[in-house]
Design a protein around this motif. Structure first.
Motif, PDB file in Angstrom:
ATOM      1  N   ASN A   1       0.612  -1.189  -0.009  1.00 35.20           N
ATOM      2  CA  ASN A   1      -0.041   0.010  -0.080  1.00 35.20           C
ATOM      3  C   ASN A   1       0.945   1.289   0.029  1.00 35.20           C
ATOM      4  OD1 ASN A   1      -2.272  -1.544   0.132  1.00 35.20           O
ATOM      5  ND2 ASN A   1      -2.585  -1.513   2.187  1.00 35.20           N
ATOM      6  N   GLU A   2       2.204   1.332   0.551  1.00 31.75           N
ATOM      7  CA  GLU A   2       2.824   2.428   0.483  1.00 31.75           C
ATOM      8  C   GLU A   2       3.800   2.694  -0.724  1.00 31.75           C
ATOM      9  OE1 GLU A   2       4.183   0.754   3.960  1.00 31.75           O
ATOM     10  OE2 GLU A   2       2.478   1.151   5.031  1.00 31.75           O
ATOM     11  N   GLY A   3       3.776   1.562  -1.763  1.00 29.89           N
ATOM     12  CA  GLY A   3       4.263   1.739  -2.845  1.00 29.89           C
ATOM     13  C   GLY A   3       5.644   1.130  -3.068  1.00 29.89           C
ATOM     14  N   SER A   4       5.981   0.506  -2.165  1.00 33.45           N
ATOM     15  CA  SER A   4       7.354  -0.231  -1.959  1.00 33.45           C
ATOM     16  C   SER A   4       7.088  -1.408  -2.294  1.00 33.45           C
ATOM     17  CB  SER A   4       7.815   0.097  -0.710  1.00 33.45           C
ATOM     18  OG  SER A   4       7.496  -0.614   0.289  1.00 33.45           O
ATOM     19  N   PHE A   5       8.201  -2.132  -3.026  1.00 29.74           N
ATOM     20  CA  PHE A   5       7.881  -3.799  -3.093  1.00 29.74           C
ATOM     21  C   PHE A   5       8.429  -4.679  -2.215  1.00 29.74           C
ATOM     22  CE2 PHE A   5       7.898  -1.900  -7.498  1.00 29.74           C
ATOM     23  CZ  PHE A   5       6.937  -2.496  -7.975  1.00 29.74           C
ATOM     24  N   GLU A   6       7.536  -5.731  -1.948  1.00 28.88           N
ATOM     25  CA  GLU A   6       7.909  -6.500  -0.635  1.00 28.88           C
ATOM     26  C   GLU A   6       8.095  -7.951  -1.452  1.00 28.88           C
ATOM     27  OE1 GLU A   6       5.444  -6.559   2.374  1.00 28.88           O
ATOM     28  OE2 GLU A   6       5.600  -4.632   2.929  1.00 28.88           O
ATOM     29  N   PRO A   7       8.819  -9.119  -1.135  1.00 28.70           N
ATOM     30  CA  PRO A   7       8.681 -10.364  -1.779  1.00 28.70           C
ATOM     31  C   PRO A   7       7.480 -11.160  -1.477  1.00 28.70           C
ATOM     32  CG  PRO A   7      10.662  -9.879  -0.535  1.00 28.70           C
ATOM     33  CD  PRO A   7       9.925  -8.746  -0.353  1.00 28.70           C
ATOM     34  N   GLU A   8       6.914 -11.492  -2.436  1.00 26.12           N
ATOM     35  CA  GLU A   8       5.595 -12.272  -2.369  1.00 26.12           C
ATOM     36  C   GLU A   8       5.877 -13.812  -1.893  1.00 26.12           C
ATOM     37  OE1 GLU A   8       1.396 -12.777  -2.490  1.00 26.12           O
ATOM     38  OE2 GLU A   8       2.510 -11.229  -2.090  1.00 26.12           O
ATOM     39  N   ILE A   9       6.832 -14.350  -2.806  1.00 27.95           N
ATOM     40  CA  ILE A   9       6.841 -15.763  -2.858  1.00 27.95           C
ATOM     41  C   ILE A   9       8.279 -15.922  -3.442  1.00 27.95           C
ATOM     42  CG2 ILE A   9       5.996 -15.988  -5.277  1.00 27.95           C
ATOM     43  CD1 ILE A   9       4.571 -18.732  -4.108  1.00 27.95           C
ATOM     44  N   GLN A  10       8.987 -16.999  -2.981  1.00 28.31           N
ATOM     45  CA  GLN A  10      10.173 -17.496  -3.121  1.00 28.31           C
ATOM     46  C   GLN A  10       9.929 -18.862  -4.280  1.00 28.31           C
ATOM     47  OE1 GLN A  10      13.181 -16.405  -2.561  1.00 28.31           O
ATOM     48  NE2 GLN A  10      14.314 -17.657  -3.801  1.00 28.31           N
ATOM     49  N   LEU A  11      10.375 -18.581  -5.344  1.00 28.87           N
ATOM     50  CA  LEU A  11      10.250 -19.553  -6.578  1.00 28.87           C
ATOM     51  C   LEU A  11      11.307 -20.284  -6.784  1.00 28.87           C
ATOM     52  CD1 LEU A  11       8.015 -20.272  -8.454  1.00 28.87           C
ATOM     53  CD2 LEU A  11       8.975 -18.527 -10.027  1.00 28.87           C
ATOM     54  N   LYS A  12      11.370 -21.752  -6.957  1.00 29.60           N
ATOM     55  CA  LYS A  12      12.418 -22.453  -7.203  1.00 29.60           C
ATOM     56  C   LYS A  12      12.094 -23.187  -8.588  1.00 29.60           C
ATOM     57  CE  LYS A  12      13.309 -26.486  -5.170  1.00 29.60           C
ATOM     58  NZ  LYS A  12      13.854 -27.308  -4.285  1.00 29.60           N
ATOM     59  N   LEU A  13      12.999 -22.650  -9.730  1.00 33.12           N
ATOM     60  CA  LEU A  13      12.763 -23.570 -10.838  1.00 33.12           C
ATOM     61  C   LEU A  13      13.774 -24.589 -11.042  1.00 33.12           C
ATOM     62  CD1 LEU A  13      12.415 -20.357 -13.243  1.00 33.12           C
ATOM     63  CD2 LEU A  13      10.443 -21.562 -12.089  1.00 33.12           C
ATOM     64  N   SER A  14      13.286 -25.818 -11.668  1.00 33.99           N
ATOM     65  CA  SER A  14      14.351 -26.876 -11.961  1.00 33.99           C
ATOM     66  C   SER A  14      13.734 -27.671 -13.146  1.00 33.99           C
ATOM     67  CB  SER A  14      14.165 -27.845 -10.660  1.00 33.99           C
ATOM     68  OG  SER A  14      12.783 -28.286 -10.303  1.00 33.99           O
ATOM     69  N   LEU A  15      14.839 -28.144 -13.680  1.00 39.22           N
ATOM     70  CA  LEU A  15      14.829 -28.944 -15.050  1.00 39.22           C
ATOM     71  C   LEU A  15      14.531 -30.334 -14.831  1.00 39.22           C
ATOM     72  CD1 LEU A  15      14.966 -27.615 -17.903  1.00 39.22           C
ATOM     73  CD2 LEU A  15      17.525 -28.227 -17.758  1.00 39.22           C
ATOM     74  N   GLY A  16      13.686 -31.005 -15.572  1.00 42.30           N
ATOM     75  CA  GLY A  16      13.648 -32.340 -15.724  1.00 42.30           C
ATOM     76  C   GLY A  16      12.291 -32.928 -14.685  1.00 42.30           C
ATOM     77  N   LEU A  17      12.092 -33.922 -14.812  1.00 40.10           N
ATOM     78  CA  LEU A  17      11.154 -34.754 -13.851  1.00 40.10           C
ATOM     79  C   LEU A  17      11.753 -35.972 -13.109  1.00 40.10           C
ATOM     80  CD1 LEU A  17       7.847 -34.846 -16.077  1.00 40.10           C
ATOM     81  CD2 LEU A  17       8.482 -33.322 -14.200  1.00 40.10           C
ATOM     82  N   LYS A  18      11.289 -36.182 -12.087  1.00 36.42           N
ATOM     83  CA  LYS A  18      11.600 -37.552 -11.322  1.00 36.42           C
ATOM     84  C   LYS A  18      10.530 -38.272 -11.267  1.00 36.42           C
ATOM     85  CE  LYS A  18      14.761 -34.870  -8.463  1.00 36.42           C
ATOM     86  NZ  LYS A  18      14.862 -34.158  -7.361  1.00 36.42           N
ATOM     87  N   PRO A  19      10.445 -39.383 -11.111  1.00 38.55           N
ATOM     88  CA  PRO A  19       9.216 -40.434 -10.989  1.00 38.55           C
ATOM     89  C   PRO A  19       8.230 -39.950  -9.956  1.00 38.55           C
ATOM     90  CG  PRO A  19      10.934 -41.771 -11.136  1.00 38.55           C
ATOM     91  CD  PRO A  19      11.429 -40.410 -11.042  1.00 38.55           C
ATOM     92  N   GLU A  20       8.559 -39.455  -8.869  1.00 37.58           N
ATOM     93  CA  GLU A  20       7.896 -38.882  -7.846  1.00 37.58           C
ATOM     94  C   GLU A  20       6.925 -37.409  -8.225  1.00 37.58           C
ATOM     95  OE1 GLU A  20      12.213 -37.783  -6.398  1.00 37.58           O
ATOM     96  OE2 GLU A  20      10.924 -39.494  -7.260  1.00 37.58           O
ATOM     97  N   ASP A  21       7.661 -36.611  -9.483  1.00 39.89           N
ATOM     98  CA  ASP A  21       6.987 -35.666  -9.909  1.00 39.89           C
ATOM     99  C   ASP A  21       5.622 -35.909 -10.838  1.00 39.89           C
ATOM    100  OD1 ASP A  21       8.797 -33.865  -8.486  1.00 39.89           O
ATOM    101  OD2 ASP A  21      10.249 -34.318 -10.502  1.00 39.89           O
ATOM    102  N   ALA A  22       5.693 -37.133 -11.488  1.00 39.41           N
ATOM    103  CA  ALA A  22       4.610 -37.436 -12.447  1.00 39.41           C
ATOM    104  C   ALA A  22       3.407 -36.950 -12.041  1.00 39.41           C
ATOM    105  CB  ALA A  22       4.759 -38.699 -12.805  1.00 39.41           C
ATOM    106  N   ASP A  23       2.882 -37.695 -10.825  1.00 41.29           N
ATOM    107  CA  ASP A  23       1.445 -37.507 -10.441  1.00 41.29           C
ATOM    108  C   ASP A  23       1.007 -35.957 -10.264  1.00 41.29           C
ATOM    109  OD1 ASP A  23       0.612 -40.201 -10.842  1.00 41.29           O
ATOM    110  OD2 ASP A  23       1.231 -40.650  -8.860  1.00 41.29           O
ATOM    111  N   GLU A  24       1.838 -35.481  -9.599  1.00 43.65           N
ATOM    112  CA  GLU A  24       1.687 -33.974  -9.382  1.00 43.65           C
ATOM    113  C   GLU A  24       1.739 -33.149 -10.591  1.00 43.65           C
ATOM    114  OE1 GLU A  24       3.604 -31.077  -5.848  1.00 43.65           O
ATOM    115  OE2 GLU A  24       4.965 -32.345  -6.960  1.00 43.65           O
ATOM    116  N   ILE A  25       2.559 -33.426 -11.555  1.00 42.89           N
ATOM    117  CA  ILE A  25       2.403 -32.635 -12.879  1.00 42.89           C
ATOM    118  C   ILE A  25       1.071 -32.886 -13.490  1.00 42.89           C
ATOM    119  CG2 ILE A  25       3.295 -32.683 -15.270  1.00 42.89           C
ATOM    120  CD1 ILE A  25       5.194 -30.991 -13.657  1.00 42.89           C
TER     121      ILE A  25
END
Length: 182
Positions: free
Chosen positions: A11-35
């Motif tokens: 509200n005061e016009g300054s930026f605040e971190p909202e979310i930390q994002l982690k990007l990664s390449l590839g899939l592991k078997p445990e990622d499949a159902d979630e994707i």
């Protein structure tokens, strides 16, 4: 792995971190159902498109060979929890040097409108450039329900193509967009 913070103005016009994002390449078997669950929840995929995605997910997750498609996952980091916030799937266009296709971009509804889609697309562009690519194509429905998707891609520099490419013929009712990358 790539890490990025999305930011939101307070509200005061300054930026605040909202979310930390982690990007990664590839899939592991445990990622499949979630994707697959995220794709089911977020997308208006036809049965054929969902079947193709499912095949790509299983091949990427369980195959040690060079994958046909590449996945980039975006996870929202919140302490010990890292829920899947979105992902992209892309690959080279066979026989067309430097040309890649973005098959799918999906962002969980809870994480939309805060820059995750843009961060994932930026990472796709970096990976494509590193692989020697210079153009990324994508196909977007012309249905009014997809106005936001078309506007999103246009805001990132994708341009609707007015000519057809022999190697990229859209499904009926879809438009082709392309972006040159440096």
């Amino acid at each position: 792995m790539y890490s990025e913070s999305t930011e939101e103005m307070d509200n005061e016009g300054s930026f605040e971190p909202e979310i930390q994002l982690k990007l990664s390449l590839g899939l592991k078997p445990e990622d499949a159902d979630e994707i697959l669950e995220l794709a089911t929840n977020c997308q208006c995929l036809t049965q054929d498109k969902m079947s193709m995605l499912e095949q790509s997910v299983w091949e990427e997750a369980y195959n040690d060979d060079e994958p046909y498609s590449v996945f980039i996952k975006a996870r929202a980091v919140n302490g010990d929890e890292e829920p899947l916030a979105g992902f992209a799937c892309y690959g080279g266009i066979p026989g067309e040097e430097g040309c890649f296709e973005l098959y799918l971009l999906a962002v969980d509804e809870e994480f939309r409108e805060i820059g995750i889609g843009s961060a994932v697309i930026d990472e796709v562009s970096r990976q494509v450039a590193a692989a020697g690519g210079d153009t990324i194509f994508c196909e977007v429905s012309e249905n009014r329900n997809h106005d936001a998707a078309r506007n999103f891609f246009e805001s990132l520099g994708y341009v609707r193509q007015t000519r057809h490419y022999r190697f990229f013929i859209p499904e009926k009712g879809n438009a082709v967009y392309a972006r040159k990358i440096s």
